[in-house]
Write an enzyme that holds these catalytic residues in place. Structure first.
Site, PDB file in Angstrom:
ATOM      1  N   ASN A  11       0.867  -1.180   0.000  1.00 35.80           N
ATOM      2  CA  ASN A  11       0.000   0.000   0.000  1.00 35.80           C
ATOM      3  C   ASN A  11       0.901   1.227   0.000  1.00 35.80           C
ATOM      4  O   ASN A  11       1.545   1.519   1.010  1.00 35.80           O
ATOM      5  CB  ASN A  11      -0.880  -0.045   1.263  1.00 35.80           C
ATOM      6  N   LYS A  13       0.011   4.267  -0.141  1.00 37.41           N
ATOM      7  CA  LYS A  13      -0.638   5.414   0.508  1.00 37.41           C
ATOM      8  C   LYS A  13      -0.470   6.691  -0.336  1.00 37.41           C
ATOM      9  O   LYS A  13      -0.425   6.611  -1.555  1.00 37.41           O
ATOM     10  CB  LYS A  13      -0.089   5.610   1.929  1.00 37.41           C
ATOM     11  N   HIS A  97      -9.382   0.832   5.237  1.00 33.24           N
ATOM     12  CA  HIS A  97      -8.082   1.012   5.902  1.00 33.24           C
ATOM     13  C   HIS A  97      -8.255   1.907   7.137  1.00 33.24           C
ATOM     14  O   HIS A  97      -9.035   2.861   7.117  1.00 33.24           O
ATOM     15  CB  HIS A  97      -7.077   1.632   4.924  1.00 33.24           C
ATOM     16  N   GLU A  99      -6.563   4.251   8.308  1.00 35.66           N
ATOM     17  CA  GLU A  99      -6.335   5.684   8.093  1.00 35.66           C
ATOM     18  C   GLU A  99      -7.593   6.341   7.534  1.00 35.66           C
ATOM     19  O   GLU A  99      -7.890   7.500   7.843  1.00 35.66           O
ATOM     20  CB  GLU A  99      -5.121   5.895   7.177  1.00 35.66           C
ATOM     21  N   GLU A 169      -5.053  -5.421  10.745  1.00 35.45           N
ATOM     22  CA  GLU A 169      -4.004  -4.415  10.944  1.00 35.45           C
ATOM     23  C   GLU A 169      -4.238  -3.692  12.265  1.00 35.45           C
ATOM     24  O   GLU A 169      -5.028  -2.735  12.321  1.00 35.45           O
ATOM     25  CB  GLU A 169      -4.045  -3.392   9.807  1.00 35.45           C
ATOM     26  N   GLY A 175       2.805   1.778  10.803  1.00 35.02           N
ATOM     27  CA  GLY A 175       3.746   2.891  10.649  1.00 35.02           C
ATOM     28  C   GLY A 175       4.464   3.276  11.930  1.00 35.02           C
ATOM     29  O   GLY A 175       5.069   4.337  12.006  1.00 35.02           O
ATOM     30  N   SER A 215       3.846  -2.648  10.273  1.00 34.45           N
ATOM     31  CA  SER A 215       5.315  -2.652  10.371  1.00 34.45           C
ATOM     32  C   SER A 215       5.943  -3.988   9.960  1.00 34.45           C
ATOM     33  O   SER A 215       6.894  -4.448  10.588  1.00 34.45           O
ATOM     34  CB  SER A 215       5.754  -2.239  11.782  1.00 34.45           C
TER      35      SER A 215
HETATM   36  C1  PEP Z   1      -0.593  -0.225   6.092  1.00 34.20           C
HETATM   37  O1  PEP Z   1      -0.619   0.921   5.703  1.00 34.20           O
HETATM   38  O2  PEP Z   1      -1.515  -0.987   5.783  1.00 34.20           O
HETATM   39  C2  PEP Z   1       0.545  -0.661   6.917  1.00 34.20           C
HETATM   40  C3  PEP Z   1       0.498  -1.836   7.463  1.00 34.20           C
HETATM   41  O3  PEP Z   1       1.595   0.227   7.063  1.00 34.20           O
HETATM   42  P1  PEP Z   1       3.063  -0.098   7.658  1.00 34.20           P
HETATM   43  O4  PEP Z   1       3.535  -1.376   7.011  1.00 34.20           O
HETATM   44  O5  PEP Z   1       3.890   1.062   7.309  1.00 34.20           O
HETATM   45  O6  PEP Z   1       2.905  -0.291   9.135  1.00 34.20           O
END
Ligand code: PEP
Length: 251
Positions: A11, A13, A97, A99, A169, A175, A215
């Site tokens: 992703n 973003k 998601h 976010e 997630e 992040g 992460s």
């Molecule tokens: C994501 O945006 O779905 C995500 C898991 O981000 P990151 O890997 O940076 O934690």
């Protein structure tokens, strides 16, 4: 033995300009010449979908979008519909998601509508769920996930959900550099699979791919993939560099 094909999804973003997106995509295609064991997807910003399709066509990388609207067309300024996404070569779409739940008022009800519209247009939804740190600290993880999963996929037929992918997630791991331990992630994945079994039966539960996100890096992917109910990963930060992402793909 699991019959589920692993999936590694990136992703991007709201990162990269067009030249940067094209550069990373080309680098990635060069690095992914050997057939991966997993399905691989990259979800760039909407404006880069069409140009990236020309790079990813006939490679091991499939194209995904980061969001979609629930109507096929109409007066919905700024939105993008499922047929628009399929018309530029999208196979997958990330829906719900955290976010978007946090900053763009995404609700469980809207997420369900988006999943329905995506499936009706033959897009494969990657349906994201996850608890916040405060919810985990208050021991609400299971009730939060139960509600997100039930509301997001209620009143579908089993056939409609046959290709759906769920991404667990934990918001506190996105992040932040904090990853759920493989045991923590496995526990939640098993819980989500048992919930699918309760609602839609064992056949669908056994087939449904559940990805972990938060992460994920080249150094922790193999451990996570070693767990029974973890079928792949949704990756943010570590998907932005082709070299790092390719190491995750060939975990
Ligand atoms: C994501 O945006 O779905 C995500 C898991 O981000 P990151 O890997 O940076 O934690």
């Amino acid at each position: 033995m699991t019959e589920r094909k692993p999936m590694i999804a990136g992703n991007w973003k709201m990162f990269k300009t067009l030249p940067q997106a094209l550069g990373t995509a080309r680098e990635l295609v060069d690095l992914l010449k050997k057939p991966p064991v997993a399905d691989v997807m990259i979800a760039p910003a909407h404006v880069f979908l069409q140009p990236l399709f020309t790079v990813f066509e006939s490679t091991y990388v499939a194209l995904g979008a980061q969001n979609v609207f629930w109507e096929n067309e109409g007066a919905f300024t700024g939105e993008i519909s499922p047929p628009m996404l399929t018309s530029v070569g999208c196979k997958y779409v990330i829906i719900g998601h955290s976010e978007r739940r946090q900053f763009l008022s995404e609700t469980n009800e809207n997420i369900r509508k988006k999943i329905k519209a995506a499936i009706d247009s033959r897009l494969i939804p990657i349906f994201c769920v996850g608890e916040t740190e405060a919810e985990r600290d208050a021991e609400k993880t299971f009730s939060v996930l139960d509600k997100q999963v039930r509301k997001g996929i209620e009143k579908f037929s089993r056939d409609e959900l046959k290709d759906l992918v769920i991404a667990y997630e934990p918001v506190w791991a996105i992040g932040t550099g904090k990853t759920a331990t493989k045991k923590q992630a496995q526990e939640i994945h098993a819980f989500i699979r048992s919930l699918i079994e309760k609602i839609y039966g064992n056949d669908l539960a056994k087939k449904m791919r559940i990805l972990y996100g938060g992460s994920v890096k080249p150094t922790n992917i193999a451990d996570l993939m070693g767990m029974d109910d973890i079928d792949g990963a949704l990756i943010g930060g570590a998907s932005l560099e082709a070299d790092t992402f390719s190491k995750i793909v060939y975990y």
